[in-house]
Design a protein around this motif. Structure first.
Motif, short mmCIF file in Angstrom:
data_model
loop_
_atom_site.label_atom_id
_atom_site.label_comp_id
_atom_site.label_asym_id
_atom_site.label_seq_id
_atom_site.Cartn_x
_atom_site.Cartn_y
_atom_site.Cartn_z
N GLU A 162 -7.44 6.64 2.02
CA GLU A 162 -7.53 7.42 3.26
C GLU A 162 -8.88 7.28 3.95
OE1 GLU A 162 -6.52 11.44 2.48
OE2 GLU A 162 -4.48 10.99 1.81
N CYS A 197 8.77 8.14 2.43
CA CYS A 197 8.78 8.87 3.71
C CYS A 197 8.29 7.95 4.83
CB CYS A 197 7.92 10.12 3.61
SG CYS A 197 7.95 11.15 5.08
N ASP A 198 7.22 7.20 4.56
CA ASP A 198 6.68 6.26 5.55
C ASP A 198 7.70 5.16 5.87
OD1 ASP A 198 4.34 7.68 5.74
OD2 ASP A 198 3.20 6.36 4.40
N TRP A 199 8.34 4.64 4.82
CA TRP A 199 9.33 3.58 5.03
C TRP A 199 10.46 4.08 5.91
CZ3 TRP A 199 10.40 1.17 -0.51
CH2 TRP A 199 9.20 0.74 -1.06
N ALA A 246 5.50 9.87 -0.75
CA ALA A 246 4.77 9.59 0.50
C ALA A 246 5.15 8.24 1.07
CB ALA A 246 3.26 9.67 0.25
N ASN A 247 5.29 7.24 0.20
CA ASN A 247 5.61 5.89 0.67
C ASN A 247 7.04 5.79 1.17
OD1 ASN A 247 3.49 3.47 0.07
ND2 ASN A 247 3.09 5.22 -1.25
N GLY A 284 10.51 6.52 8.00
CA GLY A 284 10.10 6.90 9.34
C GLY A 284 9.59 5.77 10.19
N SER A 285 9.51 4.57 9.62
CA SER A 285 8.92 3.45 10.36
C SER A 285 9.84 2.90 11.44
CB SER A 285 8.57 2.31 9.39
OG SER A 285 9.75 1.71 8.87
N ASP A 330 -7.99 -0.34 3.97
CA ASP A 330 -6.76 -0.54 3.22
C ASP A 330 -6.83 -1.89 2.50
OD1 ASP A 330 -4.21 -0.38 2.26
OD2 ASP A 330 -3.27 -1.08 4.09
#
Length: 365
Positions: free
Chosen positions: A114, A81-83, A78-79, A85-86, A118
């Motif tokens: 979630e 993927c976030d990196w 998940a992380n 896509g940023s 955070d």
């Protein structure tokens, strides 16, 4: 202070744990973690035994094998993927600190990233300020560290109070076990539980994030290392019946080249410059005397740069590990400390690092 990079003396000091020496922390650590009086982890041996036992039950080999490895993989995937896509440049160490902080907070005190605020940046600010100059005035890193510490303590305290009032809301985390054991021994107080939770957060986040940050540096400098790892992970995936299945414990244990890579990162990038102990009495050694009350800094990282053991020690070369036997490694490679207080989180750190490498190598370039 006695500063030792001598293998024999270092080994001797570790063997004297609880007899001639005790664990010792910098004054700033003692203030931050409230490691005084009943909260001192070196006050009584069974305090350390209790904390180590609970930690290993939560993050040890059996937990990793049966349930945590898949959770680590989901977190990493998940992380990353976030990196990706940023659309921005990522600071690998900071981003990894945030990833590990959320993972650790979830398993320590049930933090839900979630649905609640955070806390990754708060934990990172706390961790980054721990080794700063302890000047607690506005504008300094240590002052921010103290503010972040207060914020974290408030979160953990709220969760602890909630569990005490409603134990049935437990999530199988560290707080659950701590609440069950609360007041069953003299040291098991609410303050002790909060201090231990903060200490585990610091140790878990810093060790993994530093290693991952260095991995990117070595990938950039040594492209052949990346090629070696790609070969291993491609072969691992090709053996699966279902190419999209999750990483298994047996697969993790089979990653020989990956573990050699991790060992080499840890050899050159040891997180802690030394391990501190304090002499409980005069200690005679090799014609000298270490006086009672003196601090002993066991510098294990120098062993890992010994040219007699590690040829061309400043070069990054994971392939060297295929020629190093287990006995030689155990005496000259101690990235997680030694003796009875060897870091209980060693297996978690290696599993997290290896899983990160697996997903990164398999799915990204």
């Amino acid at each position: 202070m006695i500063i030792s990079s001598d293998p024999q003396l270092n080994s001797f000091i570790f063997q004297q744990e609880g007899r001639a020496v005790e664990l010792w922390y910098l004054d700033s650590f003692q203030k931050l973690f409230n490691l005084e009086g009943e909260n001192r982890p070196n006050a009584v041996g069974h305090i350390h035994k209790y904390v180590r036992g609970v930690y290993l039950n939560l993050f040890g080999v059996e937990s990793l094998r049966t349930r945590l490895l898949s959770d680590i993989e989901r977190t990493v995937r998940a992380n990353l993927c976030d990196w990706a896509g940023s659309g921005e440049t990522i600071d690998a160490k900071t981003a990894t600190s945030n990833m590990v902080a959320v993972f650790a907070a979830k398993h320590l005190f049930g933090h839900d990233a979630e649905t609640s605020e955070d806390i990754a940046e708060t934990i990172d600010g706390f961790v980054q300020g721990l080794l700063s100059f302890p000047l607690n005035i506005p504008g300094t890193r240590f002052h921010k560290c103290m503010k972040d510490k207060d914020k974290l303590e408030t979160m953990v305290t709220a969760k602890l109070k909630e569990r005490i009032l409603c134990p049935e809301k437990g999530q199988g985390d560290f707080l659950d076990q701590a609440v069950k054991d609360l007041n069953t021994d003299f040291f098991l107080t609410e303050n002790f539980i909060i201090s231990v939770t903060m200490g585990i957060l610091f140790a878990t986040v810093e060790s993994i994030s530093t290693s991952v940050g260095l991995a990117f540096k070595f990938f950039a400098e040594q492209p052949w290392v990346l090629a070696d790892l790609e070969t291993e992970h491609e072969a691992l995936i090709n053996k699966r019946e279902d190419k999209n299945s999750h990483l298994t414990w047996d697969e993790y244990r089979s990653m020989t080249l990956t573990m050699n890579f991790i060992n080499e990162v840890l050899r050159l990038g040891n997180v802690f410059p030394g391990i501190l102990r304090r002499a409980l009495k005069d200690i005679p050694y090799n014609g000298y005397t270490i006086p009672a009350g003196w601090t002993i800094m066991v510098v294990t990282s120098t062993l890992q740069l010994n040219p007699e053991i590690f040829k061309d020690p400043l070069a990054f070369n994971p392939r060297r590990w295929k020629d190093i036997d287990q006995e030689t490694a155990s005496k000259n490679f101690m990235p997680f400390g030694g003796g009875t207080r060897q870091c209980a989180g060693a297996e978690l750190a290696k599993a997290f690092f290896a899983t990160f490498i697996h997903v990164l190598i398999s799915e990204y370039r």
